[in-house]
Design a protein around this motif. Structure first.
Motif, PDB file in Angstrom:
ATOM      1  N   GLU A  39      -7.202   3.734   1.173  1.00 26.94           N
ATOM      2  CA  GLU A  39      -5.932   4.188   1.713  1.00 26.94           C
ATOM      3  C   GLU A  39      -4.893   4.400   0.620  1.00 26.94           C
ATOM      4  O   GLU A  39      -4.050   5.289   0.728  1.00 26.94           O
ATOM      5  CB  GLU A  39      -5.423   3.195   2.761  1.00 26.94           C
ATOM      6  N   GLU A  40      -4.954   3.597  -0.433  1.00 25.20           N
ATOM      7  CA  GLU A  40      -4.048   3.813  -1.567  1.00 25.20           C
ATOM      8  C   GLU A  40      -4.309   5.175  -2.185  1.00 25.20           C
ATOM      9  O   GLU A  40      -3.366   5.929  -2.510  1.00 25.20           O
ATOM     10  CB  GLU A  40      -4.240   2.715  -2.609  1.00 25.20           C
ATOM     11  N   ILE A  96       0.870  -1.169   0.000  1.00 28.46           N
ATOM     12  CA  ILE A  96       0.000   0.000   0.000  1.00 28.46           C
ATOM     13  C   ILE A  96       0.912   1.226   0.000  1.00 28.46           C
ATOM     14  O   ILE A  96       1.819   1.344   0.827  1.00 28.46           O
ATOM     15  CB  ILE A  96      -0.962  -0.004   1.207  1.00 28.46           C
ATOM     16  N   PHE A 114      -8.167  -1.034   1.265  1.00 27.54           N
ATOM     17  CA  PHE A 114      -6.939  -0.843   0.500  1.00 27.54           C
ATOM     18  C   PHE A 114      -7.110   0.214  -0.577  1.00 27.54           C
ATOM     19  O   PHE A 114      -6.223   1.053  -0.782  1.00 27.54           O
ATOM     20  CB  PHE A 114      -6.490  -2.173  -0.113  1.00 27.54           C
TER      21      PHE A 114
END
Length: 398
Positions: A223-224, A31, A220
């Motif tokens: 947050e990416e 990430i 994911f």
């Protein structure tokens, strides 16, 4: 005179984490250009108050773990159990030889823990003996029955979301885990619940809303995107290097030993491709050049392998909270022929720098028999590097 307090941490990473998708344990997914487990462990490994960092993992993942956390300080991994509770107990038993006073227990699936939260955890456990980080509940929460009907609406002013690291006096939480194992209790979802069952009073301290647990594919993606938005300062650097041929039977090019009728005249291994790339990365950081960091007058770099220089430059980017977007190296020579080894060189650069091979380009050209490269007196290389840094980062200041 009493000895200073010793504090250790356990990083729980034995779960399979398949709900997050991606085809493997979520703690080894990337990430923002770094694995979840690296992000989760680094604040503990780098914290000055922690004497030991004990990872607990599924031993089938040992090779993956070693690659993911390369460069971080930690104890030899302990093998985890079928449940989180069993894994924590295994970590406590592994730490028992070091006899720490305080232990922090953290989930590897929480990659955004801060040094400040770790410091607060140590202080809280020192004061109370058992403490966990919490954040307020902002949504209204409903208690529902098996049919999905609302039974009650708890007062959210008294509700808190529990996080990790949860911090305890080491001997007390070890005894509690051992007792639970003896009595066949394996249903506790966190260490605070086990501590409550064992009769401990558990205090709370201020957590951090950013210290969230990565659970689903949506986590994911979100947050990416958040991390990418923070890395909006795009920098480009270029580099150039040249080395003359001398006696020898091989040359190092882009980290690969290439058979040749000659060798390089150089203080280090003479890898012009990596040297140019190091200069490109340092240039993007406004952080000097390879000669200022590794002066040829310093005897410690005599014959040094240039992968060390590239790893150093990459680590400088990471120290600024940045990531490498792509790198490109162009070799200028008549011989040896680069084309047959192009993908091997790309793979080696990717391995050293920790970026995906799709972000690495290696090209080659000749000078049409003109100049020193055309006369096969040496090799030249140019390179470029694109990096992404957080806005307002003071590159060049390390």
């Amino acid at each position: 005179m009493s000895r200073p307090q010793r504090t250790a941490a356990i990083l729980v990473a034995a779960g399979r984490g398949l709900r997050a998708g991606g085809g493997g344990p979520k703690q080894y997914r990337e990430i923002g250009g770094q694995t979840v487990i690296f992000r989760a462990m680094a604040p503990f490994s780098n914290h000055p108050q922690l004497s030991h960092v004990q990872p607990v993992l599924h031993l089938d993942d040992l090779a993956m773990f070693s690659t993911a956390v390369r460069g971080l300080r930690h104890e030899p991994p302990a093998g985890g159990g079928a449940t989180r509770q069993q894994s924590v107990c295994a970590g406590l038993e592994a730490l028992n030889a070091h006899k720490p006073d305080i232990v922090l227990i953290h989930d590897a699936a929480r990659p955004f823990v801060s040094s400040e939260v770790i410091s607060r955890a140590i202080e809280a456990a020192s004061r109370s003996g058992a403490a966990i980080p919490v954040v307020p509940v902002t949504d209204t929460v409903k208690l529902v029955d098996a049919s999905g009907h609302i039974e009650a609406t708890p007062d959210r002013a008294r509700l808190r979301i529990a996080q990790t690291p949860q911090a305890f006096r080491f001997d007390v939480i070890l005894d509690a885990h051992r007792r639970a194992a003896r009595e066949g209790r394996a249903d506790f979802t966190d260490d605070a619940a086990l501590a409550e069952w064992a009769g401990l009073t558990v205090a709370t301290f201020e957590g951090d809303v950013a210290n969230m647990k990565m659970t689903t594919p949506e986590d994911f993606l979100r947050e990416e995107a958040r991390l990418a938005s923070q890395l909006g300062d795009i920098r480009i650097g270029t580099g150039y290097d040249v080395h003359a041929f001398g006696a020898g039977n091989h040359v190092m090019i882009c980290g690969v030993k290439v058979p040749h009728s000659k060798g390089f005249l150089a203080h280090s291994d003479g890898d012009v491709g990596l040297h140019a790339l190091v200069d490109a990365i340092l240039g993007a950081l406004a952080d000097g050049d390879i000669g200022s960091h590794f002066p040829p007058s310093d005897p410690q770099w005599k014959g040094a392998s240039s992968d060390r220089f590239l790893k150093y430059a990459v680590d400088r980017v990471a120290a600024h909270g940045g990531r490498i977007a792509n790198v490109e190296v162009t070799m200028i020579c008549e011989r040896p022929k680069i084309g047959p080894l192009r993908d091997v060189m790309r793979a080696r650069i990717a391995e050293i720098s920790g970026v995906d091979i799709s972000r690495v380009a290696v090209k080659a050209t000749t000078s049409e028999r003109l100049g020193f490269t055309g006369r096969e007196e040496g090799i030249a290389a140019t390179a470029s590097a694109t990096i992404r840094l957080p806005w307002n980062d003071k590159a060049g200041s390390l």
